[in-house]
Design an enzyme around this catalytic site. Structure first.
Site, PDB file in Angstrom:
ATOM      1  N   SER A  25       0.835  -1.214   0.000  1.00 15.46           N
ATOM      2  CA  SER A  25       0.000   0.000   0.000  1.00 15.46           C
ATOM      3  C   SER A  25       0.865   1.257   0.000  1.00 15.46           C
ATOM      4  O   SER A  25       0.499   2.279   0.570  1.00 15.46           O
ATOM      5  CB  SER A  25      -0.924   0.000   1.214  1.00 15.46           C
ATOM      6  OG  SER A  25      -0.143  -0.029   2.402  1.00 15.46           O
ATOM      7  N   VAL A  36       3.199   3.962  -2.624  1.00 16.90           N
ATOM      8  CA  VAL A  36       2.822   4.716  -3.829  1.00 16.90           C
ATOM      9  C   VAL A  36       2.563   3.777  -5.014  1.00 16.90           C
ATOM     10  O   VAL A  36       1.569   3.935  -5.736  1.00 16.90           O
ATOM     11  CB  VAL A  36       3.909   5.763  -4.172  1.00 16.90           C
ATOM     12  CG1 VAL A  36       3.786   6.250  -5.596  1.00 16.90           C
ATOM     13  CG2 VAL A  36       3.797   6.947  -3.215  1.00 16.90           C
ATOM     14  N   LYS A  45       1.219  -5.464   4.978  1.00 15.88           N
ATOM     15  CA  LYS A  45       1.534  -6.436   6.029  1.00 15.88           C
ATOM     16  C   LYS A  45       1.483  -5.816   7.420  1.00 15.88           C
ATOM     17  O   LYS A  45       1.336  -6.532   8.407  1.00 15.88           O
ATOM     18  CB  LYS A  45       2.862  -7.137   5.757  1.00 15.88           C
ATOM     19  CG  LYS A  45       4.106  -6.325   5.948  1.00 15.88           C
ATOM     20  CD  LYS A  45       5.306  -7.241   5.690  1.00 15.88           C
ATOM     21  CE  LYS A  45       6.607  -6.502   5.816  1.00 15.88           C
ATOM     22  NZ  LYS A  45       7.762  -7.373   5.595  1.00 15.88           N
ATOM     23  N   GLU A  77      18.305  18.982  -6.417  1.00 12.46           N
ATOM     24  CA  GLU A  77      18.936  17.937  -5.613  1.00 12.46           C
ATOM     25  C   GLU A  77      20.194  17.455  -6.317  1.00 12.46           C
ATOM     26  O   GLU A  77      20.361  17.698  -7.527  1.00 12.46           O
ATOM     27  CB  GLU A  77      17.966  16.768  -5.394  1.00 12.46           C
ATOM     28  CG  GLU A  77      16.837  17.136  -4.451  1.00 12.46           C
ATOM     29  CD  GLU A  77      15.977  15.962  -4.058  1.00 12.46           C
ATOM     30  OE1 GLU A  77      16.003  14.938  -4.762  1.00 12.46           O
ATOM     31  OE2 GLU A  77      15.276  16.071  -3.044  1.00 12.46           O
ATOM     32  N   HIS A 136      22.744   6.019   1.366  1.00 17.65           N
ATOM     33  CA  HIS A 136      22.553   7.475   1.436  1.00 17.65           C
ATOM     34  C   HIS A 136      23.662   8.073   2.286  1.00 17.65           C
ATOM     35  O   HIS A 136      23.940   7.587   3.382  1.00 17.65           O
ATOM     36  CB  HIS A 136      21.187   7.815   2.028  1.00 17.65           C
ATOM     37  CG  HIS A 136      20.767   9.209   1.706  1.00 17.65           C
ATOM     38  ND1 HIS A 136      21.372  10.303   2.275  1.00 17.65           N
ATOM     39  CD2 HIS A 136      19.845   9.698   0.848  1.00 17.65           C
ATOM     40  CE1 HIS A 136      20.814  11.402   1.777  1.00 17.65           C
ATOM     41  NE2 HIS A 136      19.888  11.060   0.911  1.00 17.65           N
ATOM     42  N   ARG A 174      24.795  10.535  -4.937  1.00 18.97           N
ATOM     43  CA  ARG A 174      24.869   9.902  -3.614  1.00 18.97           C
ATOM     44  C   ARG A 174      26.021   8.919  -3.434  1.00 18.97           C
ATOM     45  O   ARG A 174      26.679   8.916  -2.400  1.00 18.97           O
ATOM     46  CB  ARG A 174      23.591   9.095  -3.375  1.00 18.97           C
ATOM     47  CG  ARG A 174      22.454   9.986  -3.135  1.00 18.97           C
ATOM     48  CD  ARG A 174      21.201   9.223  -2.974  1.00 18.97           C
ATOM     49  NE  ARG A 174      20.180  10.234  -2.806  1.00 18.97           N
ATOM     50  CZ  ARG A 174      18.899  10.018  -2.779  1.00 18.97           C
ATOM     51  NH1 ARG A 174      18.454   8.789  -2.911  1.00 18.97           N
ATOM     52  NH2 ARG A 174      18.063  10.994  -2.616  1.00 18.97           N
ATOM     53  N   HIS A 188      19.951   2.705   1.846  1.00 20.64           N
ATOM     54  CA  HIS A 188      18.818   3.577   1.563  1.00 20.64           C
ATOM     55  C   HIS A 188      17.876   3.037   0.491  1.00 20.64           C
ATOM     56  O   HIS A 188      16.662   3.136   0.629  1.00 20.64           O
ATOM     57  CB  HIS A 188      19.357   4.940   1.120  1.00 20.64           C
ATOM     58  CG  HIS A 188      18.290   5.945   0.851  1.00 20.64           C
ATOM     59  ND1 HIS A 188      17.314   6.263   1.772  1.00 20.64           N
ATOM     60  CD2 HIS A 188      18.025   6.708  -0.259  1.00 20.64           C
ATOM     61  CE1 HIS A 188      16.506   7.195   1.261  1.00 20.64           C
ATOM     62  NE2 HIS A 188      16.905   7.460   0.038  1.00 20.64           N
ATOM     63  N   ARG A 237      20.711   5.252  -8.453  1.00 21.54           N
ATOM     64  CA  ARG A 237      19.510   6.064  -8.692  1.00 21.54           C
ATOM     65  C   ARG A 237      19.785   7.548  -8.479  1.00 21.54           C
ATOM     66  O   ARG A 237      20.392   7.953  -7.488  1.00 21.54           O
ATOM     67  CB  ARG A 237      18.412   5.624  -7.730  1.00 21.54           C
ATOM     68  CG  ARG A 237      17.215   6.553  -7.724  1.00 21.54           C
ATOM     69  CD  ARG A 237      16.135   6.039  -6.827  1.00 21.54           C
ATOM     70  NE  ARG A 237      16.471   6.121  -5.430  1.00 21.54           N
ATOM     71  CZ  ARG A 237      15.983   7.029  -4.585  1.00 21.54           C
ATOM     72  NH1 ARG A 237      15.148   7.952  -5.011  1.00 21.54           N
ATOM     73  NH2 ARG A 237      16.315   7.015  -3.322  1.00 21.54           N
TER      74      ARG A 237
END
Ligand SMILES: Cc1cc2nc3c(=O)[nH]c(=O)nc-3n(C[C@H](O)[C@H](O)[C@H](O)COP(=O)(O)OP(=O)(O)OC[C@H]3O[C@@H](n4cnc5c(N)ncnc54)[C@H](O)[C@@H]3O)c2cc1C
Length: 490
Positions: free
Chosen positions: A11, A13, A33, A114, A227, A274, A335, A370
């Site tokens: 549940s 995004v 869960k 960012e 991270h 990162r 992360h 990422r």
């Protein structure tokens, strides 16, 4: 007829947006869960990247930035889909779901910068973007008559049958099966495979394990993002994130002597991607012999800081740090997972009727690493594409589980504590920011023995058992990948 057309595990995004994209006649069940809002999506702070301001930005720049962060190992087709289709999904959040993105005085959506982005393209809601998006998606989904929810319910097993699956559910110690025609795994990341992580307690890799057990292809689990600036708390497993946006707004990174050091390693300084910043911190830590590092944003002034980062301000204050005056202690930790259940551009796995979206999936958009704020975008775009493909198939494929229901689980032994701790120790030693290949080989042997014990002994099906098996499976698959890629002996 199956009890549900589509079962969605998760549940966050990805799970919620997939559910919302089905037509009203499709019967959807969403499982969580734990409580519905305990997920990584709820924790996302910085925002969501999308080219919505075409006067100052361009799709090609977003693609180029993502390729640079990903070491040019990204899947270009998936990446083009992400960047080209994503803005419409993001704008839908505002227009149709009521997500309240921050706006400037002229009422234009305000964009932040960012690390790794060449333009201001991060839409945000203060510093709690994930909470805002997840809450709004949840209320929208809860108002739809065709979407049911089961909270505190584990997806424990999936057994393929003609035209669908038998899904084994564990709820308050009770086990039951239900049938569904399609399943979308949106079970999130693997942070809890490590001793310290920014991830929520649900991130144990359950979906990856279920998919693997069904024979699905799992790819690039070794691509783990650390991270660089998690709050260096003295206690607890979950590390509160000091968002990239804090560096985007000018925070500087200091070593134990209070000196800036990033420029000495990389000309992009604090705004390097990162993985680069994390590696620089570890190198600087070795050079100085200290793990004490700090972020300093005090020069931006109290009013700006409290207005722009209210959640981070409050959270740090709880830890005794006033970020308007004090430096914030930080250190890298686990992360995000770039790899996962391998899917095509419609989220379809290599197992019939099994789909995956969000952090548990591997679309290839991120490449080796990422770019900040691309993961909420990925969750939206590819969850919607799963829905599209399933809806298309439903129009011309038979559905209906004809095989007999599998036997109920019957294990008798209660799992002893200690397996998770052992796995986490292995992972931190072998596969943290700078890998230790000898520890990889030793860790793989140890983890393999643990997983064999977990599968071989006659254990009762409990949440603890499911999660211990998941983190041991993820650890073994990941280390095995490293061994094979580097031709190490087992
Ligand atoms: C602290 C933090 C900050 C972040 N900031 C950003 C950001 O600013 N921008 C960005 O783009 N990304 C950010 N990310 C990453 C991003 O939040 C996640 O990648 C994304 O939200 C994952 O969404 P998801 O729907 O795949 O999984 P999640 O939101 O983690 O949801 C997983 C769901 O699966 C359910 N589940 C798991 N196992 C089972 C099971 N066995 N049975 C039933 N249900 C199960 C859980 O209960 C949960 O509901 C951040 C992550 C963290 C941890």
């Amino acid at each position: 007829m199956n009890e549900y057309d589509v079962l969605i595990a998760g549940s966050g995004v990805a799970g919620l947006y997939a559910a919302l994209n089905f037509a009203p006649e499709v019967r959807v069940l969403v499982l969580s869960k734990r409580e519905l809002t305990l997920c990584n999506s709820f924790l996302a702070q910085g925002g969501i990247a999308a080219v919505v301001d075409k006067t100052n930005d361009d799709y090609r720049l977003h693609i180029a930035d993502t390729l640079i962060a990903g070491g040019y190992k990204n899947d270009l087709r998936s990446l083009e889909i992400l960047v080209n289709e994503g803005p419409e999904d993001v704008l839908r959040l505002g227009k149709e779901m009521g997500v309240n993105f921050d706006r400037d005085e002229a009422q234009h959506i305000s964009m932040t910068l960012e690390g790794g982005h060449s333009r201001r393209r991060i839409l945000h809601h203060k510093d709690s973007t994930g909470r805002e998006i997840t809450q709004k998606l949840l209320s929208a989904a809860q108002s739809k008559p065709n979407i049911d929810f089961l909270e505190n319910t584990y997806l424990a097993s999936l057994t393929p049958a003609d035209g669908g699956f038998w899904a084994g559910l564990l709820m308050n110690g009770e086990h039951r099966y239900l049938s569904c025609s399609y399943c979308i795994l949106c079970t999130g990341g693997i942070g809890r495979v490590y001793p310290y992580t920014t991830n929520s307690a649900i991130a144990t890799g359950d979906g990856i394990t279920l998919a693997y057990e069904l024979g699905a292809r799992i790819k690039n689990l070794h691509l783990v993002q650390f991270h660089p600036t998690a709050f260096a708390a003295k206690h607890g497993r979950e590390r509160f994130l000091i968002s990239e946006a804090v560096r985007g707004e000018g925070a500087v990174l200091l070593n134990c002597k209070g000196e800036r050091f990033m420029q000495g390693y990389d000309e992009r300084g604090e705004l390097a991607p990162r993985d680069v910043v994390s590696r620089c911190i570890i190198k600087e830590s070795i050079r100085t012999g200290s793990e004490d590092f700090y972020l300093d944003i005090t020069h931006r002034g109290e009013e700006f800081i409290r207005q722009r980062f209210p959640m981070i301000y409050e959270r740090c204050l709880e830890e005794g740090v006033d970020i308007t005056r004090d430096r914030i202690p930080v250190f890298p930790c686990q992360h995000y997972l770039m790899g996962g259940i391998d899917v095509n551009v419609y989220g379809d796995t290599t197992v019939d009727r099994l789909y995956a979206a969000g952090e548990c999936s591997h679309t290839g958009v991120h490449g080796l690493n990422r770019l900040a704020s691309n993961s909420l975008l990925e969750a939206l775009v590819f969850a919607r594409r799963c829905t599209y493909d399933i809806s298309r198939r439903m129009r011309h494929e038979d559905s209906g589980v004809t095989a007999t229901q599998p036997p109920a689980p019957s294990g008798k032994r209660v799992l002893a504590q200690g397996h998770r701790t052992a796995i986490r120790r292995i992972m931190q030693r072998a596969w943290f920011v700078t890998p230790d290949y000898q520890a990889v080989q030793e860790g793989l042997a140890e983890a393999t023995a643990i997983i064999e014990k977990l599968k071989g002994d006659d254990y009762t099906l409990t949440p603890d058992y499911i999660e211990a098996k998941s983190i041991a499976t993820v650890c073994t698959l990941l280390l095995n990948e490293v061994v094979e890629k580097n031709n190490l002996s087992k």
